[in-house]
Design a protein around this motif. Sequence first.
Motif, PDB file in Angstrom:
ATOM      1  N   UNK A  81       0.809  -1.228   0.000  1.00 19.54           N
ATOM      2  CA  UNK A  81       0.000   0.000   0.000  1.00 19.54           C
ATOM      3  C   UNK A  81       0.841   1.277   0.000  1.00 19.54           C
ATOM      4  N   UNK A  82       1.745   1.419  -0.931  1.00 17.65           N
ATOM      5  CA  UNK A  82       2.649   2.564  -0.962  1.00 17.65           C
ATOM      6  C   UNK A  82       1.955   3.917  -0.968  1.00 17.65           C
ATOM      7  N   UNK A  83       1.134   4.212  -1.998  1.00 18.52           N
ATOM      8  CA  UNK A  83       0.462   5.522  -2.025  1.00 18.52           C
ATOM      9  C   UNK A  83      -0.457   5.742  -0.831  1.00 18.52           C
ATOM     10  N   UNK A  84      -1.111   4.698  -0.376  1.00 15.93           N
ATOM     11  CA  UNK A  84      -2.011   4.837   0.772  1.00 15.93           C
ATOM     12  C   UNK A  84      -1.238   5.170   2.039  1.00 15.93           C
ATOM     13  N   UNK A  85      -0.053   4.600   2.196  1.00 15.47           N
ATOM     14  CA  UNK A  85       0.767   4.892   3.379  1.00 15.47           C
ATOM     15  C   UNK A  85       1.269   6.334   3.325  1.00 15.47           C
ATOM     16  N   UNK A  86       1.675   6.781   2.142  1.00 18.04           N
ATOM     17  CA  UNK A  86       2.141   8.169   2.000  1.00 18.04           C
ATOM     18  C   UNK A  86       0.995   9.128   2.293  1.00 18.04           C
ATOM     19  N   UNK A  87      -0.205   8.825   1.782  1.00 19.15           N
ATOM     20  CA  UNK A  87      -1.359   9.671   2.091  1.00 19.15           C
ATOM     21  C   UNK A  87      -1.635   9.689   3.590  1.00 19.15           C
ATOM     22  N   UNK A  88      -1.482   8.546   4.245  1.00 18.26           N
ATOM     23  CA  UNK A  88      -1.661   8.497   5.695  1.00 18.26           C
ATOM     24  C   UNK A  88      -0.647   9.364   6.419  1.00 18.26           C
ATOM     25  N   UNK A  89       0.588   9.346   5.944  1.00 18.08           N
ATOM     26  CA  UNK A  89       1.623  10.186   6.560  1.00 18.08           C
ATOM     27  C   UNK A  89       1.326  11.667   6.327  1.00 18.08           C
ATOM     28  N   UNK A  90       0.812  11.999   5.152  1.00 15.87           N
ATOM     29  CA  UNK A  90       0.457  13.397   4.879  1.00 15.87           C
ATOM     30  C   UNK A  90      -0.732  13.831   5.734  1.00 15.87           C
ATOM     31  N   UNK A  91      -1.672  12.927   5.984  1.00 14.02           N
ATOM     32  CA  UNK A  91      -2.775  13.249   6.892  1.00 14.02           C
ATOM     33  C   UNK A  91      -2.275  13.438   8.321  1.00 14.02           C
ATOM     34  N   UNK A  92      -1.294  12.641   8.708  1.00 16.35           N
ATOM     35  CA  UNK A  92      -0.679  12.816  10.020  1.00 16.35           C
ATOM     36  C   UNK A  92      -0.006  14.188  10.116  1.00 16.35           C
ATOM     37  N   UNK A  93       0.680  14.581   9.047  1.00 17.80           N
ATOM     38  CA  UNK A  93       1.305  15.910   9.017  1.00 17.80           C
ATOM     39  C   UNK A  93       0.241  17.001   9.118  1.00 17.80           C
ATOM     40  N   UNK A  94      -0.895  16.800   8.457  1.00 15.09           N
ATOM     41  CA  UNK A  94      -1.985  17.776   8.553  1.00 15.09           C
ATOM     42  C   UNK A  94      -2.489  17.865   9.991  1.00 15.09           C
ATOM     43  N   UNK A  95      -2.600  16.734  10.663  1.00 16.28           N
ATOM     44  CA  UNK A  95      -3.034  16.739  12.056  1.00 16.28           C
ATOM     45  C   UNK A  95      -2.075  17.495  12.950  1.00 16.28           C
ATOM     46  N   UNK A  96      -0.786  17.307  12.729  1.00 12.28           N
ATOM     47  CA  UNK A  96       0.215  18.036  13.511  1.00 12.28           C
ATOM     48  C   UNK A  96       0.121  19.530  13.229  1.00 12.28           C
ATOM     49  N   UNK A  97      -0.062  19.889  11.968  1.00 15.41           N
ATOM     50  CA  UNK A  97      -0.185  21.312  11.618  1.00 15.41           C
ATOM     51  C   UNK A  97      -1.425  21.936  12.246  1.00 15.41           C
ATOM     52  N   UNK A  98      -2.511  21.173  12.372  1.00 19.57           N
ATOM     53  CA  UNK A  98      -3.706  21.708  13.035  1.00 19.57           C
ATOM     54  C   UNK A  98      -3.465  21.932  14.527  1.00 19.57           C
ATOM     55  N   UNK A  99      -2.570  21.163  15.118  1.00 24.25           N
ATOM     56  CA  UNK A  99      -2.284  21.335  16.545  1.00 24.25           C
ATOM     57  C   UNK A  99      -1.466  22.586  16.830  1.00 24.25           C
ATOM     58  N   UNK A 100      -0.709  23.047  15.843  1.00 27.62           N
ATOM     59  CA  UNK A 100       0.083  24.272  16.006  1.00 27.62           C
ATOM     60  C   UNK A 100      -0.877  25.450  15.897  1.00 27.62           C
ATOM     61  N   UNK A 101      -0.963  26.290  16.927  1.00 28.04           N
ATOM     62  CA  UNK A 101      -1.907  27.409  16.853  1.00 28.04           C
ATOM     63  C   UNK A 101      -1.472  28.449  15.824  1.00 28.04           C
ATOM     64  N   UNK A 102      -2.395  28.800  14.969  1.00 30.92           N
ATOM     65  CA  UNK A 102      -2.113  29.822  13.970  1.00 30.92           C
ATOM     66  C   UNK A 102      -2.864  29.553  12.685  1.00 30.92           C
ATOM     67  N   UNK A 103      -2.982  30.592  11.880  1.00 36.94           N
ATOM     68  CA  UNK A 103      -3.754  30.495  10.650  1.00 36.94           C
ATOM     69  C   UNK A 103      -2.932  29.978   9.478  1.00 36.94           C
ATOM     70  N   UNK A 104      -1.655  30.256   9.455  1.00 36.42           N
ATOM     71  CA  UNK A 104      -0.810  29.821   8.343  1.00 36.42           C
ATOM     72  C   UNK A 104      -0.679  28.292   8.366  1.00 36.42           C
TER      73      UNK A 104
END
Length: 155
Positions: A67-90
Amino acid sequence: MLFIVVALLLLPILEIAVMIQVSHWIGGWETIALVLAVSFFGAWMVKQQGTGQWRRIRAELAIGRVPGPAVVDGALLLAAGVLFLVPGFVTDLLAVLLLVPPVRALVREMLARRYRVVAAVHSSGTPTARGDVLDVDSHAHRRDSRPGTHPELGP
């Protein structure tokens, strides 16, 4: 590497500047409420998409595909989750962009061009990677339970 260091130094300054500007437009308490609301909504969206991504990964594994592409998408979703935890609009804007599947596909393709792993399958059906990344023998080794006897290491 220098880009990452500069980005990490400039990101807090940019976030503070944007928050100050937004607080001038809508007010201080409203800005705080908006940042919290976007963070909670973003975390919920990441959870929804991450659950679906986990199902896709399991389905790919169940039919015997890597599941190569699916794993990469999962990692990108994880990165999105981390970015949402950082307070700020950017960072929230970057996280929202990672939630959009076509943007994720574009980032996945950029990462694939940058970090290419060539995979091969031996006749036994065992996946291996070629090159400097990983080299795995195609047959399973049987260890003897007696100490000091490791046939794969030689006599």
